[in-house]
Design a protein around this motif. Structure first.
Motif, PDB file in Angstrom:
ATOM      1  N   TRP A  29      67.314  81.401 -10.530  1.00  0.00           N
ATOM      2  CA  TRP A  29      66.317  82.444 -10.248  1.00  0.00           C
ATOM      3  C   TRP A  29      66.818  83.479  -9.250  1.00  0.00           C
ATOM      4  O   TRP A  29      66.214  84.537  -9.097  1.00  0.00           O
ATOM      5  CB  TRP A  29      65.031  81.808  -9.708  1.00  0.00           C
ATOM      6  CG  TRP A  29      64.269  81.053 -10.750  1.00  0.00           C
ATOM      7  CD1 TRP A  29      64.235  79.696 -10.924  1.00  0.00           C
ATOM      8  CD2 TRP A  29      63.455  81.611 -11.777  1.00  0.00           C
ATOM      9  NE1 TRP A  29      63.446  79.373 -11.987  1.00  0.00           N
ATOM     10  CE2 TRP A  29      62.943  80.534 -12.535  1.00  0.00           C
ATOM     11  CE3 TRP A  29      63.102  82.912 -12.134  1.00  0.00           C
ATOM     12  CZ2 TRP A  29      62.111  80.710 -13.621  1.00  0.00           C
ATOM     13  CZ3 TRP A  29      62.260  83.101 -13.224  1.00  0.00           C
ATOM     14  CH2 TRP A  29      61.775  82.018 -13.951  1.00  0.00           C
ATOM     15  N   PRO A  32      68.070  87.139 -10.990  1.00  0.00           N
ATOM     16  CA  PRO A  32      66.983  88.056 -11.374  1.00  0.00           C
ATOM     17  C   PRO A  32      66.162  88.540 -10.190  1.00  0.00           C
ATOM     18  O   PRO A  32      65.671  89.683 -10.198  1.00  0.00           O
ATOM     19  CB  PRO A  32      66.135  87.240 -12.356  1.00  0.00           C
ATOM     20  CG  PRO A  32      66.545  85.830 -12.180  1.00  0.00           C
ATOM     21  CD  PRO A  32      67.953  85.852 -11.704  1.00  0.00           C
ATOM     22  N   ALA A 112      68.345  87.494 -15.904  1.00  0.00           N
ATOM     23  CA  ALA A 112      68.012  86.098 -16.192  1.00  0.00           C
ATOM     24  C   ALA A 112      68.602  85.671 -17.536  1.00  0.00           C
ATOM     25  O   ALA A 112      69.131  84.558 -17.678  1.00  0.00           O
ATOM     26  CB  ALA A 112      66.493  85.921 -16.195  1.00  0.00           C
ATOM     27  N   THR A 115      72.340  85.136 -17.193  1.00  0.00           N
ATOM     28  CA  THR A 115      72.591  83.865 -16.505  1.00  0.00           C
ATOM     29  C   THR A 115      72.505  82.710 -17.493  1.00  0.00           C
ATOM     30  O   THR A 115      73.353  81.800 -17.497  1.00  0.00           O
ATOM     31  CB  THR A 115      71.572  83.674 -15.364  1.00  0.00           C
ATOM     32  OG1 THR A 115      71.645  84.787 -14.467  1.00  0.00           O
ATOM     33  CG2 THR A 115      71.838  82.397 -14.600  1.00  0.00           C
TER      34      THR A 115
END
Length: 518
Positions: A29, A32, A112, A115
């Motif tokens: 997290w 992002p 995100a 990732t």
């Protein structure tokens, strides 16, 4: 491995212990969150420019007016306009901040997604590194603060690529279930369709994906499944392709492709084309990134093969196809290729993971100053093509009761409709009808007789000329400005004050007291 699959099945990243997995999910997290923070930071500092002003004006229209516009022009941006219209309805209005925030959210989603994609391709460490690199690249932040569809396209491109990878490399447990085998190709088709509806030109990504499939040669059955998914996604965009082809006159011009275009494209991906950043810093950042990619090529046996099979076509094929198409009609605008930026971040992240630690630190140190300087540069007021805030500020400081405005240049008059509060009490003498009223992207200009009548009723006119235009629009704007200058001169006006800002010229035209129009 099947009889039709010369490559072995793509290895699945091994599962990590539960405690470490929780830490990895939590760390996922961070990129992002960083991207969203950078997208919102300084959001209102840059002045809104042409395309953003169009977005604000269009999204403020009524639903029937919006549908009328899309039936005539700019349908290729229709999905974004509809989204911004809904944002305005929910928020109770639109301004520079609220029209840019959705792009910041889209960039956070893109980070995100990268990732996740990096984790699929090379494991959690590479995923985190790729996501963080995309989050801090200035071009990502630049378009996180742009009220257009580019950030949304980038996010969808990443998710579509992730769906492709999941289709190519399903986990063994998922591969046993027929519904799982169909789920990812179906999602891939939906995302390709969504990509096209955001902008048909971004379907160039499909060609990059096709090359990835060809490089991996996953087997006849899986290849057919992916080709059918691509065909279904493109077929869903056919109505927009048909409508958009009839509206081709609305497509703006771009610079011709030259021998320097590949290097300029690579530089633009790292730091956008604003001239507020010194050339030396741009060059340092570009050379640092090129060094990292060179090291990746030298150490490619250590890199996960699927990363290269996905990242290299994604980075290279769309610009190559766009450059080829531009040989007939100039279309090569770098912003059209923002969806290739994640590929560069993915490849750079892979390079970082295969080089020694000391080299990694050296690359980070070399990139730190240019990255920081570029982030500051893109948040300056005049970092966009039009400094509309300079127009508003000049009028606020120097205006007088009864002043009027006169705009020349394509879309220039939309400044007054996008920033109504700043132009309250200042009538636009050059507009016969508003763009919203005629279902267009620009106001209908007043004819010479109407302009002459309006000039007779005022003694001070702010003549605002927008000059950052394409060549065709610039020629038309020059003719309009000359006609307006002639009308002002005939009416007895003469320049009393001049101010030049980025992309705009501001002139106060004043008529001596007691002198009437001819």
């Amino acid at each position: 491995m099947t009889a039709t699959s010369p490559h072995p099945a793509i290895p699945v990243i091994p599962r990590v212990p539960a405690g470490r997995a929780r830490w990895t999910r939590a760390a996922g997290w961070v990129p992002p969150a960083v991207a969203l923070g950078l997208g919102v930071w300084g959001n209102t500092e840059p002045s809104a420019w042409t395309d953003e002003i169009v977005t604000i004006d269009v999204a403020r229209r009524s639903w029937p007016q919006l549908m009328e516009l899309l039936g005539r022009v700019d349908a290729v941006h229709g999905l974004h306009y509809v989204l911004m219209y809904l944002v305005g309805q929910v928020n109770g209005g639109l301004n520079e901040f609220t029209t840019r925030v959705p792009s910041a959210v889209a960039v956070a989603v893109a980070v995100a997604g990268l990732t996740w994609l990096g984790r699929l391709l090379a494991g959690p460490r590479s995923g985190l590194c790729a996501g963080m690199l995309l989050a801090v690249l200035p071009t990502a932040s630049r378009y996180a603060q742009e009220a257009r569809s580019f950030a949304f396209v980038m996010a969808v491109a990443i998710l579509a690529t992730g769906a492709l990878v999941k289709t190519l490399a399903p986990r063994s447990r998922e591969a046993l279930a027929p519904h799982s085998r169909a789920r990812w190709p179906a999602l891939y088709a939906v995302l390709i369709a969504l990509l096209g509806w955001f902008n048909v030109m971004r379907l160039l990504l499909v060609a990059a994906h096709a090359l990835t499939v060809a490089l991996r040669r996953p087997g006849r059955r899986l290849t057919v499944r992916l080709l059918l998914a691509q065909a279904a996604g493109i077929a869903a965009v056919v109505p927009l392709l048909v409508l958009g082809s009839a509206q081709s006159s609305a497509v703006g011009e771009a610079a011709p492709v030259t021998a320097g275009t590949p290097f300029n494209y690579f530089t633009w991906l790292l730091t956008p084309g604003q001239d507020t950043l010194p050339t030396a810093l741009k060059l340092l950042l570009t050379l640092t990134a090129l060094t990292a990619l060179t090291l990746l090529v030298a150490r490619r046996p250590k890199a996960p093969p699927l990363v290269l099979a996905v990242g290299v076509p994604w980075l290279a094929v769309p610009p190559l196809l766009l450059a080829t198409a531009s040989l007939g009609h100039p279309l090569f605008a770098y912003r059209y290729l923002l969806f290739c930026l994640p590929a560069l971040a993915l490849l750079l992240a892979t390079a970082v993971t295969v080089v020694p630690t000391r080299v990694r630190l050296l690359l980070a140190l070399l990139a730190a100053v240019p990255l920081a300087a570029s982030h500051l540069a893109i948040r300056q007021e005049d970092s966009r093509q039009w400094d509309t805030r300079a127009v508003i500020r000049t009028l606020r400081i120097h205006d007088a009761p009864g002043d009027a405005v006169l705009f020349s240049g394509a879309r220039c008059g939309l400044i007054a409709t996008a920033f109504k509060e700043a132009f309250t009490g200042r009538p636009d003498l050059g507009a016969a009808r508003t763009a919203a009223g005629i279902g267009a992207l620009d106001n209908l200009p007043a004819d010479p007789d109407l302009l002459r009548q309006r000039l007779a009723g005022t003694s001070r006119v702010w003549h605002v000329t927008c000059n950052h235009l394409s060549s065709g629009a610039r020629q038309a704007a020059t003719r309009t400005a000359a006609s307006q200058e002639e009308a002002l001169t005939r009416a007895g006006f003469s320049p009393a004050y001049r101010h030049r800002a980025r992309g705009v010229d501001i002139t106060l035209e004043q008529r001596p007291a007691g002198r009437s129009a001819h």
